[in-house]
Structure formats: C-alpha cells, structure tokens
Write a protein that holds these residues in place. Structure first.
Motif, PDB file in Angstrom:
ATOM      1  N   ASN A   1      -2.772  14.372  -1.779  1.00  0.00           N
ATOM      2  CA  ASN A   1      -1.515  14.608  -1.070  1.00  0.00           C
ATOM      3  C   ASN A   1      -1.704  14.764   0.434  1.00  0.00           C
ATOM      4  O   ASN A   1      -0.745  15.101   1.141  1.00  0.00           O
ATOM      5  N   ARG A   2      -2.926  14.482   0.922  1.00  0.00           N
ATOM      6  CA  ARG A   2      -3.226  14.681   2.337  1.00  0.00           C
ATOM      7  C   ARG A   2      -3.974  13.486   2.904  1.00  0.00           C
ATOM      8  O   ARG A   2      -4.570  12.693   2.157  1.00  0.00           O
ATOM      9  N   LEU A   3      -3.955  13.362   4.219  1.00  0.00           N
ATOM     10  CA  LEU A   3      -4.746  12.338   4.906  1.00  0.00           C
ATOM     11  C   LEU A   3      -6.119  12.896   5.256  1.00  0.00           C
ATOM     12  O   LEU A   3      -6.342  14.109   5.251  1.00  0.00           O
ATOM     13  N   ARG A   4      -7.041  11.984   5.563  1.00  0.00           N
ATOM     14  CA  ARG A   4      -8.388  12.386   5.974  1.00  0.00           C
ATOM     15  C   ARG A   4      -8.861  11.504   7.118  1.00  0.00           C
ATOM     16  O   ARG A   4      -8.574  10.301   7.148  1.00  0.00           O
ATOM     17  N   LYS A   5      -9.564  12.108   8.075  1.00  0.00           N
ATOM     18  CA  LYS A   5     -10.178  11.319   9.139  1.00  0.00           C
ATOM     19  C   LYS A   5     -11.326  10.494   8.553  1.00  0.00           C
ATOM     20  O   LYS A   5     -12.157  11.010   7.807  1.00  0.00           O
TER      21      LYS A   5
ATOM     22  N   TRP B   1       3.992  13.501  12.583  1.00  0.00           N
ATOM     23  CA  TRP B   1       2.669  13.952  12.153  1.00  0.00           C
ATOM     24  C   TRP B   1       2.189  15.043  13.116  1.00  0.00           C
ATOM     25  O   TRP B   1       2.610  15.086  14.271  1.00  0.00           O
ATOM     26  N   PRO B   2       1.299  15.913  12.671  1.00  0.00           N
ATOM     27  CA  PRO B   2       0.730  16.911  13.583  1.00  0.00           C
ATOM     28  C   PRO B   2      -0.061  16.237  14.702  1.00  0.00           C
ATOM     29  O   PRO B   2      -0.463  15.069  14.603  1.00  0.00           O
ATOM     30  N   HIS B   3      -0.286  16.998  15.780  1.00  0.00           N
ATOM     31  CA  HIS B   3      -1.034  16.480  16.927  1.00  0.00           C
ATOM     32  C   HIS B   3      -2.409  15.984  16.487  1.00  0.00           C
ATOM     33  O   HIS B   3      -3.123  16.657  15.743  1.00  0.00           O
ATOM     34  N   GLY B   4      -2.785  14.793  16.954  1.00  0.00           N
ATOM     35  CA  GLY B   4      -4.091  14.224  16.640  1.00  0.00           C
ATOM     36  C   GLY B   4      -4.105  13.334  15.407  1.00  0.00           C
ATOM     37  O   GLY B   4      -5.159  12.796  15.053  1.00  0.00           O
ATOM     38  N   TRP B   5      -2.973  13.145  14.778  1.00  0.00           N
ATOM     39  CA  TRP B   5      -2.873  12.296  13.601  1.00  0.00           C
ATOM     40  C   TRP B   5      -1.757  11.272  13.841  1.00  0.00           C
ATOM     41  O   TRP B   5      -0.716  11.600  14.406  1.00  0.00           O
ATOM     42  N   ASP B   6      -2.007  10.030  13.381  1.00  0.00           N
ATOM     43  CA  ASP B   6      -0.982   9.004  13.583  1.00  0.00           C
ATOM     44  C   ASP B   6      -0.450   8.428  12.278  1.00  0.00           C
ATOM     45  O   ASP B   6       0.429   7.565  12.293  1.00  0.00           O
ATOM     46  N   GLY B   7      -0.986   8.871  11.142  1.00  0.00           N
ATOM     47  CA  GLY B   7      -0.435   8.468   9.858  1.00  0.00           C
ATOM     48  C   GLY B   7      -1.072   7.262   9.217  1.00  0.00           C
ATOM     49  O   GLY B   7      -0.756   6.941   8.057  1.00  0.00           O
ATOM     50  N   ASP B   8      -1.964   6.557   9.941  1.00  0.00           N
ATOM     51  CA  ASP B   8      -2.619   5.409   9.313  1.00  0.00           C
ATOM     52  C   ASP B   8      -3.976   5.767   8.730  1.00  0.00           C
ATOM     53  O   ASP B   8      -4.714   4.902   8.266  1.00  0.00           O
ATOM     54  N   GLU B   9      -4.326   7.054   8.733  1.00  0.00           N
ATOM     55  CA  GLU B   9      -5.565   7.504   8.111  1.00  0.00           C
ATOM     56  C   GLU B   9      -5.445   7.384   6.591  1.00  0.00           C
ATOM     57  O   GLU B   9      -4.342   7.460   6.028  1.00  0.00           O
ATOM     58  N   PRO B  10      -6.566   7.208   5.887  1.00  0.00           N
ATOM     59  CA  PRO B  10      -6.518   7.106   4.423  1.00  0.00           C
ATOM     60  C   PRO B  10      -6.203   8.459   3.790  1.00  0.00           C
ATOM     61  O   PRO B  10      -6.367   9.510   4.419  1.00  0.00           O
ATOM     62  N   THR B  11      -5.730   8.404   2.556  1.00  0.00           N
ATOM     63  CA  THR B  11      -5.547   9.668   1.840  1.00  0.00           C
ATOM     64  C   THR B  11      -6.922  10.275   1.572  1.00  0.00           C
ATOM     65  O   THR B  11      -7.939   9.578   1.500  1.00  0.00           O
ATOM     66  N   ALA B  12      -6.943  11.600   1.426  1.00  0.00           N
ATOM     67  CA  ALA B  12      -8.212  12.321   1.364  1.00  0.00           C
ATOM     68  C   ALA B  12      -8.993  12.076   0.085  1.00  0.00           C
ATOM     69  O   ALA B  12     -10.166  12.441   0.001  1.00  0.00           O
ATOM     70  N   ASP B  13      -8.377  11.450  -0.920  1.00  0.00           N
ATOM     71  CA  ASP B  13      -9.106  11.139  -2.157  1.00  0.00           C
ATOM     72  C   ASP B  13      -9.692   9.733  -2.138  1.00  0.00           C
ATOM     73  O   ASP B  13     -10.253   9.268  -3.128  1.00  0.00           O
ATOM     74  N   THR B  14      -9.593   9.041  -0.988  1.00  0.00           N
ATOM     75  CA  THR B  14     -10.136   7.688  -0.866  1.00  0.00           C
ATOM     76  C   THR B  14     -11.660   7.737  -0.711  1.00  0.00           C
ATOM     77  O   THR B  14     -12.166   8.414   0.189  1.00  0.00           O
ATOM     78  N   PRO B  15     -12.420   7.038  -1.554  1.00  0.00           N
ATOM     79  CA  PRO B  15     -13.891   7.014  -1.384  1.00  0.00           C
ATOM     80  C   PRO B  15     -14.249   6.374  -0.033  1.00  0.00           C
ATOM     81  O   PRO B  15     -13.670   5.365   0.362  1.00  0.00           O
ATOM     82  N   MET B  16     -15.212   6.970   0.659  1.00  0.00           N
ATOM     83  CA  MET B  16     -15.623   6.434   1.959  1.00  0.00           C
ATOM     84  C   MET B  16     -17.030   6.904   2.293  1.00  0.00           C
ATOM     85  O   MET B  16     -17.558   7.843   1.676  1.00  0.00           O
ATOM     86  N   ASP B  17     -17.647   6.244   3.288  1.00  0.00           N
ATOM     87  CA  ASP B  17     -18.957   6.668   3.747  1.00  0.00           C
ATOM     88  C   ASP B  17     -18.890   8.117   4.227  1.00  0.00           C
ATOM     89  O   ASP B  17     -17.876   8.565   4.775  1.00  0.00           O
ATOM     90  N   THR B  18     -19.983   8.878   4.055  1.00  0.00           N
ATOM     91  CA  THR B  18     -20.039  10.265   4.498  1.00  0.00           C
ATOM     92  C   THR B  18     -20.526  10.326   5.938  1.00  0.00           C
ATOM     93  O   THR B  18     -21.551   9.732   6.283  1.00  0.00           O
ATOM     94  N   VAL B  19     -19.807  11.017   6.778  1.00  0.00           N
ATOM     95  CA  VAL B  19     -20.181  11.191   8.181  1.00  0.00           C
ATOM     96  C   VAL B  19     -20.559  12.646   8.395  1.00  0.00           C
ATOM     97  O   VAL B  19     -19.822  13.559   8.008  1.00  0.00           O
TER      98      VAL B  19
END
Length: 407
Positions: free
Chosen positions: A302-306, A378-396
């Motif tokens: 239900n959330r976005l992730r950087k 969206w809150p400051h620093g977010w533009d809405g095109d970030e993936p949802t937080a349950d999306t598999p991605m490389d670990t940074v």
C-alpha cells in the motif's frame, strides 16, 4: 430536629479532603509563580489531568484562594480524534466557562494537517513509535504554540501557561521531568516550573510553564473529577462523563491513558475498551476497526518505495536508501471508504438509540481529502512514479553499493 451536616470544603480543618496536602501544594505552587505573570493561560486537552487542573484552578480563583491575573485564557486542544465521552464533557465544560466569562479558544491544526486529512489526502503513513511519530507535534503541539504566539501578540508582559502534566502518567515524560525538576529555580513540591516552552523558539523569554498537579496521584485526580468538581460548591463542573473514558468505578485500577480513537501508537486501546464495555457506549464498538485500517496502510503493498540510489540535493547519498514512503491512491481511497463506513455504522446506531453521534471525518475534511487525491498530491520528495514497496528490486546499501536481485 437536627440539621444535616454541612458539606466539607477543601480548607476547613478536620473537614478537609483526605488528600488536602496535594491540593495545598498546588495552591502554594500557584501562589509562588502566578503573581510573577500578568497573564495566565491553561493548556487543556480534555483528558483527566488537564481537566482536573483547569477546574481546580478556576475553583481556587472563584473562591478567592488565588488572586486573579489581568487576563486568563484557556486553550482547548481539539485534535478531532478525541474519545466521544471526553469530547462531550469538553463541550459541556466550555459552555460552563462561557457562562462564567472565561475565555476559551478552541485550537485545531490547519485543515491539511489534521490527522486523517494528512494521512489520506497527502498520503503520509499513519504514525508509529519508531521512525514516524508525527501526530502529537502536528495536531496538538504546533497548533497550541501558534495560538500562544498569536495571544502574546495581543498582550504586554509574560504569560504563565498552566499544564496538567503529572508525574507517573508516562515513563518517558517522567524522565523529562526528572531532568528538568530543578530548572529556573523551581523547588521540589511546587510543580514543574520552566521559563521556556519547548518547540516555541519564536516566543522564548515571554512565556513560562507550570505543572501545578505534578505531584498528584491518579486517585487524587479521580476523586476530584468524580466526587468534588461536580459539586456546586466546587463549581458544579461537568466532569462525571470523563468516567466513561477511564473505566467508571474501575478507573483507578485500569488507570488507562486516553488517546485518539484507534490510536496507531498504542499497543492496546485500553481507554476505548473501557468505554465500549459500558452499555451506555457499546454502540461505539466499530471504532475498534480503525487500528486494523492503520496497520493495513503501513504494509508494503500500500506504499511506494525509493528505488536505486537516492541522491540528495547536495550530491550525497540518502542514509536510508530504498525507504518506504507514502500511501498509494488506491490505499487512501480504500481507507477513506472504510473509515466513513465505521462512522456511518456508529451514527446509524446512535440515531436508533438516541445517543450522541460521532464525528471522525466531517464533510469539509472528506471533500479536502478527495480534492488532494484528485490533484495527485504526494509528500515532499515523492512524485508518485516510484514502485510500490512490495516490488522486488536490487538492494541498495547506505554507502551506495548495490546487491543485484537474483531471480
């Protein structure tokens, strides 16, 4: 025929209250610090401690035990999240103050910063006790600070803010009290006196705070609210409704702290449980569904992730890469519908039972939430095109190194 014995008062020798020492220390505290300030303000949340403080101070002024300041202002912190019995009691007490000519200002956060508007309209996740405890500051402290600053602009001299802070109410708060108990010449037993209000750098030097019931035990507070404050000779205050928010006759044993309806920060809704355990308030039981709604909103889906390395404006790397962020629009609309459903269910029952309705979200707040969602907020620093937080991605990692995702 013998007449009935006179009702005991607070200050009559052997007829004094069993906890007269506690009240005497409160009186001494006010007498020690009150005269140094031409103007007094009382910070009132509607809870048991601040209500006891408010009604006792007004009683002491009415009976001449305290000398009146040039001005007295009461600031009621309306978070829009109060338990219904407390909100009803606060409204009744405000009417009584108006009849006495006591100025009471209702202090609320601006519309866009109110609890549910901020969450559902702007998309900020519900607060938690670890990294995102924003609610107390935003819906109570900041509005109160602004109200004080505005009032100071109208006054000459300093103002003494009287609070209901009480030792034992919170372990964290007690730690702050212990570190500050000797500040600004305050003596032990005379209340927690400080000449600086936290979070109010713009009004430093013109304001002091005093907690005159710091030393009271919960039984002192409860006896005052339940037995004495409602008596005509002590003001006839409408404090008995507060009993429902603290377990009624079991209040001393329960000793629950009140909070918001379905408070996301509390592990258990003790105060709400105490309220709905009463047949008088059992129709409020759907409020128990609020906390699960807040828990659901915090879930990754239900959330976005950087994604990837997050570069800061100065060229550095964010210390918490791939942090979870705001709520998706779908999650916000789902939660809005759920909360409105809770409110509708309660108010339908209230109409049937001829009981007070609840106001979780009013029409203005609902309209603003829908407007903010429709405009893509969206809150400051977010533009809405970030993936949802349950999306598999490389670990940074914090140093910018990347661990590729192996599928």
């Amino acid at each position: 025929m013998t007449s009935a014995p006179a009702q005991p008062t607070l200050f009559e020798g052997s007829k004094r209250l069993v906890y007269d020492d506690a009240i005497e220390l409160t009186l001494q505290s006010m007498q020690a610090y009150g005269p140094a300030h031409d103007h007094w303000g009382i910070a009132w949340s509607g809870g048991k401690d601040s209500t006891a403080t408010l009604t006792l101070i007004l009683h002491l002024l009415d009976t001449g035990r305290l000398q009146r300041p040039k001005t007295l202002s009461v600031f009621y912190a309306d978070t829009r999240q109060e338990l219904l019995p407390l909100a009803i009691s606060a409204e009744a007490i405000m009417r009584q103050m108006a009849d006495r000519g006591v100025n009471c200002e209702v202090v609320r956060a601006p519309l866009d910063k109110r609890f549910l508007v901020y969450i559902l309209g702007r998309g900020v996740p519900p607060p938690n006790n670890n990294t995102l405890r924003w609610c107390t500051r935003q819906i109570k402290v900041d509005p109160m600070t602004q109200a004080l600053a505005d009032r100071l602009d109208e006054l000459d001299g300093s103002i003494l803010m009287i609070t209901g802070v009480r030792q034992g109410e919170s372990a964290i708060r007690d730690g702050r009290i212990a570190m500050s108990c000797g500040k600004d010449g305050a003596e032990c037993g005379q209340g927690w006196y400080q000449e600086v209000l936290p979070h109010a750098s713009g009004i430093r030097g013109r304001i002091a705070t005093l907690a005159p019931i710091l030393h009271w035990r919960v039984c002192n507070v409860w006896d005052w609210l339940r037995i004495y404050a409602p008596m005509a000779e002590y003001g006839g205050w409408s404090t008995t409704a507060i009993a429902d928010a603290y377990g009624g006759d079991e209040a001393e044993e329960v000793n629950a702290r009140t909070g918001c309806n379905g408070c996301p920060l509390a592990s258990k809704d003790k105060a709400l449980d105490a309220v709905i355990a009463s047949p008088h308030w059992s129709y409020l039981a759907p409020l128990k569904r609020l906390k699960p709604i807040y828990r659901e909103l915090r879930k990754p889906q239900n959330r976005l992730r950087k994604a990837g390395v997050e570069r800061l404006k100065g060229g550095g790397i964010a210390a918490n890469p791939q942090r979870m962020g705001p709520l998706t629009f779908d999650a916000r609309l789902w939660a809005l519908a759920e909360i409105l459903s809770v409110q509708a269910e309660i108010n339908t029952a209230a109409a049937t039972l001829a009981r007070p309705e609840i106001d979780i979200l009013n029409a203005e707040e609902e309209a603003r939430i829908r407007e903010l969602i429709a405009s893509g907020t969206w809150p400051h620093g977010w533009d809405g095109d970030e993936p949802t937080a349950d999306t598999p991605m490389d670990t940074v990692y914090a140093d910018g190194s990347v661990q590729p995702l192996f599928l």
